[in-house]
Scaffold this active site. Structure first.
Site, PDB file in Angstrom:
ATOM      1  CG  ASP A 171      -1.981   1.075   1.271  1.00 52.04           C
ATOM      2  OD1 ASP A 171      -2.497   1.275   0.193  1.00 52.04           O
ATOM      3  OD2 ASP A 171      -2.315   1.335   2.360  1.00 52.04           O
ATOM      4  CG  HIS A 172      -0.382   5.013   0.442  1.00 52.68           C
ATOM      5  ND1 HIS A 172      -0.881   5.994  -0.319  1.00 52.68           N
ATOM      6  CD2 HIS A 172      -1.726   4.495   1.129  1.00 52.68           C
ATOM      7  CE1 HIS A 172      -2.287   6.180  -0.193  1.00 52.68           C
ATOM      8  NE2 HIS A 172      -2.638   5.433   0.834  1.00 52.68           N
ATOM      9  CG  HIS A 192      -5.408   8.287   3.900  1.00 47.97           C
ATOM     10  ND1 HIS A 192      -4.532   9.075   2.805  1.00 47.97           N
ATOM     11  CD2 HIS A 192      -5.523   7.152   3.483  1.00 47.97           C
ATOM     12  CE1 HIS A 192      -4.317   8.083   1.772  1.00 47.97           C
ATOM     13  NE2 HIS A 192      -5.324   6.948   2.291  1.00 47.97           N
ATOM     14  N   GLY A 193      -6.990   8.211   7.948  1.00 43.23           N
ATOM     15  CA  GLY A 193      -6.780   8.515   9.279  1.00 43.23           C
ATOM     16  C   GLY A 193      -8.358   8.313  10.092  1.00 43.23           C
ATOM     17  CG  HIS A 196      -6.518   4.663  -0.408  1.00 46.47           C
ATOM     18  ND1 HIS A 196      -5.337   4.327  -0.052  1.00 46.47           N
ATOM     19  CD2 HIS A 196      -6.824   4.276  -1.850  1.00 46.47           C
ATOM     20  CE1 HIS A 196      -4.795   3.763  -1.204  1.00 46.47           C
ATOM     21  NE2 HIS A 196      -5.495   3.417  -1.918  1.00 46.47           N
ATOM     22  N   GLY A 197      -9.071   5.685   3.038  1.00 49.90           N
ATOM     23  CA  GLY A 197      -9.773   6.054   3.958  1.00 49.90           C
ATOM     24  C   GLY A 197     -11.210   5.792   4.362  1.00 49.90           C
TER      25      GLY A 197
HETATM   26 ZN   LIG Z   1      -4.592   5.133   1.545  1.00 49.69          ZN
END
Ligand SMILES: [Zn+2]
Length: 287
Positions: free
Chosen positions: A83-84, A183-184, A211-212
């Site tokens: 990922d990333h 994100h987060g 994502h997120g």
């Molecule tokens: Zn992500």
């Protein structure tokens, strides 16, 4: 089972209108919990780790083979994904270890530089039979000193026409897009633009990734899937909730606890949480 690639799993999901859950795992206990959840629900799954999550405790050369071994011995199709990925060297390290999927995140640089970086990774990964995810439209992040201005979020949504040009000029397999997720752990209730997601999914044929994915409602997940999302990344809430639950259990003065108990609790807690998500994502029973 033979390791599945990211594109195999997400394409099957796209055709049958469900989403594959992609869960970040930073320890053996977490990885085991996710795979056990997939087996318990007869669901395909993606286990992944982000370049920024690699630590001295779990560097890629240690956690990578653990993930690959668990995936290959699973009773359901599992893909192992980076990922990333930000640096070409870490992405190449993952591919050499045998990861079946990698993400190149060059979303912070301009369009042409993102295309160039993604193309380079696509060439290397495809030569090894692995699939590639890229990101267009920088994803916002909560935590680590940054807060998100939710009133300005719409300006960072992925542009549908740019997404079309990006996919055709990179030959990328999966595309992460921005339509309101962050994100987060969310400090405010997110308002997703399903209209924007729909515009993109009408024009772009490759599987789309959100994502997120932590902190969205079940309704948000279902609407995202109906409107074209085939991979859902889920981590922050999972990690946070499991840590809290372990912490609470440690408060019990009557229980004598060994560190191996904490590993077992972690695995069981991760499994329980991931089972509920796989059911919502619609992948249960699709292995
Ligand atoms: Zn992500």
């Amino acid at each position: 089972m033979v390791l599945a690639t990211g594109i195999e799993l997400t394409q099957a999901a796209q055709q049958a209108q469900y989403a594959v859950g992609a869960f970040n795992v930073t320890s053996i206990a977490m990885a085991r919990g996710v795979v056990a959840a997939a087996e318990a629900t007869n669901s395909p799954v993606i286990i992944q780790i982000g370049e920024k999550q690699l630590t001295n405790y779990a560097p890629l050369e240690l956690i990578g083979p653990v993930m690959l071994t668990l995936a290959r011995s699973a009773k359901v199709p599992v893909a192992v994904h980076l990922d990333h990925g930000f640096s070409y060297s870490v992405i190449m390290q993952a591919l050499k270890l045998g990861f079946s999927s990698v993400m190149i995140d060059a979303s912070q640089v301009d369009f042409n530089a993102n295309v160039a970086a993604t193309r380079a990774v696509v060439q290397a990964a495809h030569a090894l039979g692995a699939s590639v995810e890229a990101e267009l439209g920088p994803m916002n992040r909560e935590g680590g000193g940054t807060t998100v201005d939710y009133s300005q979020l719409a300006q960072t949504y992925t542009d549908p026409q740019a997404a079309v040009r990006f996919v055709s000029s990179t030959d990328v397999d999966m595309l992460a897009i921005a339509y309101g997720t962050v994100h987060g752990v969310y400090s405010q209730t997110p308002h997703l633009s399903f209209e924007r997601l729909q515009q993109i999914s009408r024009l772009v044929t490759v599987p789309l990734v959100v994502h997120g994915g932590s902190g969205l409602t079940d309704q948000d997940y279902r609407h995202s899937i109906t409107n074209g999302i085939s991979k859902i990344n889920y981590y922050s809430t999972l990690a946070f909730q499991v840590a809290n639950a372990v912490g609470q259990r440690l408060q019990n003065p009557d229980e004598q606890v060994f560190i191996s108990d904490v590993d077992n609790w972690t695995q069981a807690l991760v499994q329980a949480e991931v089972v509920t998500k796989l059911q919502v994502f619609g992948s249960a029973g699709k292995a």
